[in-house]
Write a protein that holds these residues in place. Structure first.
Motif, short mmCIF file in Angstrom:
data_model
loop_
_atom_site.label_atom_id
_atom_site.label_comp_id
_atom_site.label_asym_id
_atom_site.label_seq_id
_atom_site.Cartn_x
_atom_site.Cartn_y
_atom_site.Cartn_z
N ILE A 168 -5.06 15.00 -11.67
CA ILE A 168 -4.09 15.30 -12.73
C ILE A 168 -2.94 14.29 -12.70
CG2 ILE A 168 -2.41 17.00 -13.57
CD1 ILE A 168 -4.34 19.18 -12.46
N ILE A 169 -2.45 13.99 -11.53
CA ILE A 169 -1.34 13.03 -11.38
C ILE A 169 -1.74 11.67 -11.92
CG2 ILE A 169 0.03 11.74 -9.68
CD1 ILE A 169 -0.11 14.40 -7.96
N GLN A 170 -2.96 11.24 -11.64
CA GLN A 170 -3.43 9.95 -12.14
C GLN A 170 -3.43 9.93 -13.67
OE1 GLN A 170 -3.91 7.00 -10.91
NE2 GLN A 170 -4.69 6.17 -12.82
N ALA A 171 -3.93 10.98 -14.29
CA ALA A 171 -3.96 11.05 -15.75
C ALA A 171 -2.54 11.07 -16.32
CB ALA A 171 -4.75 12.28 -16.21
N LEU A 172 -1.65 11.84 -15.72
CA LEU A 172 -0.25 11.87 -16.15
C LEU A 172 0.39 10.50 -16.01
CD1 LEU A 172 0.95 15.20 -14.49
CD2 LEU A 172 0.78 14.77 -16.94
N SER A 173 0.07 9.81 -14.93
CA SER A 173 0.65 8.48 -14.68
C SER A 173 0.25 7.47 -15.75
CB SER A 173 0.22 7.96 -13.30
OG SER A 173 0.75 8.77 -12.29
N VAL A 174 -1.00 7.50 -16.15
CA VAL A 174 -1.46 6.55 -17.17
C VAL A 174 -0.74 6.81 -18.49
CG1 VAL A 174 -3.44 5.78 -18.53
CG2 VAL A 174 -3.71 6.20 -16.08
N VAL A 175 -0.66 8.08 -18.90
CA VAL A 175 0.03 8.42 -20.15
C VAL A 175 1.51 8.04 -20.04
CG1 VAL A 175 0.77 10.34 -21.63
CG2 VAL A 175 -1.59 10.23 -20.80
N HIS A 176 2.14 8.36 -18.92
CA HIS A 176 3.56 8.05 -18.74
C HIS A 176 3.80 6.54 -18.77
CE1 HIS A 176 7.43 7.54 -16.73
NE2 HIS A 176 7.72 8.68 -17.34
N THR A 177 2.98 5.78 -18.09
CA THR A 177 3.15 4.33 -18.03
C THR A 177 3.01 3.69 -19.40
OG1 THR A 177 2.38 4.27 -15.74
CG2 THR A 177 2.27 2.20 -16.98
N ARG A 178 2.00 4.10 -20.15
CA ARG A 178 1.81 3.54 -21.50
C ARG A 178 3.00 3.87 -22.40
NH1 ARG A 178 -4.39 4.08 -23.67
NH2 ARG A 178 -5.43 3.10 -21.91
N THR A 179 3.44 5.12 -22.35
CA THR A 179 4.58 5.53 -23.18
C THR A 179 5.84 4.79 -22.76
OG1 THR A 179 3.55 7.71 -23.42
CG2 THR A 179 5.87 7.53 -24.02
N GLN A 180 6.04 4.64 -21.46
CA GLN A 180 7.20 3.93 -20.93
C GLN A 180 7.25 2.49 -21.45
OE1 GLN A 180 9.56 5.20 -18.90
NE2 GLN A 180 10.62 3.37 -18.23
N ARG A 181 6.11 1.82 -21.45
CA ARG A 181 6.06 0.43 -21.93
C ARG A 181 6.46 0.33 -23.40
NH1 ARG A 181 0.40 -0.61 -19.45
NH2 ARG A 181 0.95 -0.97 -17.30
N ILE A 182 5.94 1.26 -24.20
CA ILE A 182 6.25 1.22 -25.63
C ILE A 182 7.73 1.52 -25.85
CG2 ILE A 182 5.82 2.33 -27.87
CD1 ILE A 182 2.91 2.83 -26.80
N LEU A 183 8.24 2.56 -25.21
CA LEU A 183 9.65 2.91 -25.38
C LEU A 183 10.56 1.78 -24.90
CD1 LEU A 183 9.59 6.67 -24.35
CD2 LEU A 183 9.77 5.73 -26.66
N LYS A 184 10.20 1.14 -23.81
CA LYS A 184 10.99 0.03 -23.29
C LYS A 184 10.95 -1.17 -24.24
CE LYS A 184 11.74 -2.77 -19.21
NZ LYS A 184 11.34 -3.07 -17.85
N LYS A 185 9.78 -1.48 -24.75
CA LYS A 185 9.64 -2.62 -25.66
C LYS A 185 10.57 -2.50 -26.86
CE LYS A 185 6.27 -4.98 -28.59
NZ LYS A 185 4.88 -5.02 -29.04
N TYR A 186 10.76 -1.28 -27.36
CA TYR A 186 11.59 -1.05 -28.53
C TYR A 186 12.99 -0.53 -28.18
CZ TYR A 186 7.34 -1.92 -31.13
OH TYR A 186 6.20 -2.50 -31.63
N ASP A 187 13.38 -0.66 -26.91
CA ASP A 187 14.71 -0.22 -26.43
C ASP A 187 15.01 1.25 -26.72
OD1 ASP A 187 15.36 -2.78 -25.41
OD2 ASP A 187 15.94 -3.44 -27.43
N MET A 188 14.01 2.11 -26.55
CA MET A 188 14.16 3.52 -26.85
C MET A 188 14.48 4.39 -25.63
SD MET A 188 13.50 4.20 -30.04
CE MET A 188 12.88 3.37 -31.47
N LEU A 189 14.53 3.80 -24.45
CA LEU A 189 14.68 4.60 -23.24
C LEU A 189 16.05 5.23 -23.06
CD1 LEU A 189 12.63 2.43 -20.76
CD2 LEU A 189 12.01 4.67 -21.69
N GLU A 190 17.05 4.71 -23.75
CA GLU A 190 18.40 5.27 -23.61
C GLU A 190 18.96 5.79 -24.93
OE1 GLU A 190 19.74 5.85 -20.70
OE2 GLU A 190 18.03 4.88 -19.73
N LEU A 191 18.08 6.31 -25.77
CA LEU A 191 18.56 6.89 -27.04
C LEU A 191 19.58 8.00 -26.73
CD1 LEU A 191 15.37 7.33 -29.24
CD2 LEU A 191 17.30 5.81 -29.67
N PRO A 192 20.64 8.10 -27.53
CA PRO A 192 21.63 9.17 -27.29
C PRO A 192 21.05 10.54 -27.61
CG PRO A 192 22.22 7.89 -29.25
CD PRO A 192 21.01 7.24 -28.63
#
Length: 192
Positions: A168-192
Motif C-alpha cells: 500500500i505504501i508503495q502505491a501511495l508513494s507513486v501517486v504522491h510523487t507524480r502529484t508532487q512533481r506536477i504541483l511543483k512544476k506549476y508552483d502550486m505547493l504553497e497555494l494560500p
C-alpha cells in the motif's frame, strides 16, 4: 477481501494503481477521486460532468482560466487537490510507522499517540494555523489503537501486516510523487 468491513485494502490498491496515467507522469482524476467518495450515486458524481481528465490537465486548465490565485485563497480544484495531496502524505507516513517492527526494547510506536502525531507534524501542521494544530492534538487522543489499524488491512499480527502495508505504501508513494512533481512544476505547493 476482509469480510464484515467497509474498507478493503484491495480496493484502495485498485484505485491507486488505476489512477496512474500510462505516460508515467500524470494522475487520472476519476480513479484518484474515488478514493474519498462514499459512492458515485450518493455524491451525484459522474465522470462526464468534469472537464479535467488528469491532475496536469486540471492544473493547466485552472491556471489558464485564472481560477488559481497565488496571493489569496480561491475555490479551485488545485487548492483542493493540494489539501488531498498533503493528507495522502500524512497517510503514507502513518502507514510507514505501522509497518515498522519494534524498537530495540521490543516496543512498537503507538496509535493514537506518536504515529499520527509525528506524521501530522511533517505533512499537515506546517500548513495549519495554531488553532487547528491544537484541535488535531485532541483528535489524536480519540484515534483507535494499533490493532484497529492492523485489522483494517485484514491482519492480526505485525508480521502479517508489514508486507501488506509496504504494498500500500508503495502505491501511495507513486501517486504522491507524480502529484508532487506536477504541483511543483506549476508552483502550486504553497497555494494560500
Amino acid at each position: 477481501e476482509c469480510p464484515g468491513q467497509t474498507f478493503q485494502a484491495r480496493k484502495l490498491l485498485l484505485y491507486l494503481r488505476s489512477s496512474l496515467a500510462e505516460d508515467g507522469e500524470d494522475i487520472l482524476l476519476e480513479p484518484y477521486l474515488k478514493l474519498h467518495l462514499k459512492s458515485e450515486k450518493e455524491q451525484h458524481w459522474r465522470p462526464d460532468r468534469y472537464v479535467y481528465r488528469s491532475v496536469r490537465s486540471m492544473v493547466e486548465g485552472e491556471l489558464k482560466a485564472g481560477q488559481v490565485n497565488f496571493s489569496y485563497r480561491t475555490d479551485s480544484g488545485c487548492r483542493t487537490l493540494l489539501r488531498l495531496h498533503r493528507s495522502l502524505l500524512w497517510l503514507k507516513m502513518m502507514l510507514e510507522g505501522l509497518s515498522k517492527g519494534p524498537d530495540s526494547e521490543g516496543r512498537y510506536k503507538t496509535c493514537p499517540f506518536s504515529l499520527p502525531r509525528d506524521a501530522y507534524k511533517v505533512a499537515l501542521a506546517p500548513h495549519h494555523p495554531w488553532m487547528l494544530r491544537q484541535a488535531a492534538e485532541i483528535v489524536f487522543l480519540a484515534l483507535p489503537d494499533r490493532e484497529y489499524f492492523l485489522q483494517l488491512v485484514c491482519v492480526k499480527k505485525q508480521e502479517e501486516a508489514t508486507p501488506v502495508l509496504r504494498i500500500i505504501i508503495q502505491a501511495l508513494s507513486v501517486v504522491h510523487t507524480r502529484t508532487q512533481r506536477i504541483l511543483k512544476k506549476y508552483d502550486m505547493l504553497e497555494l494560500p
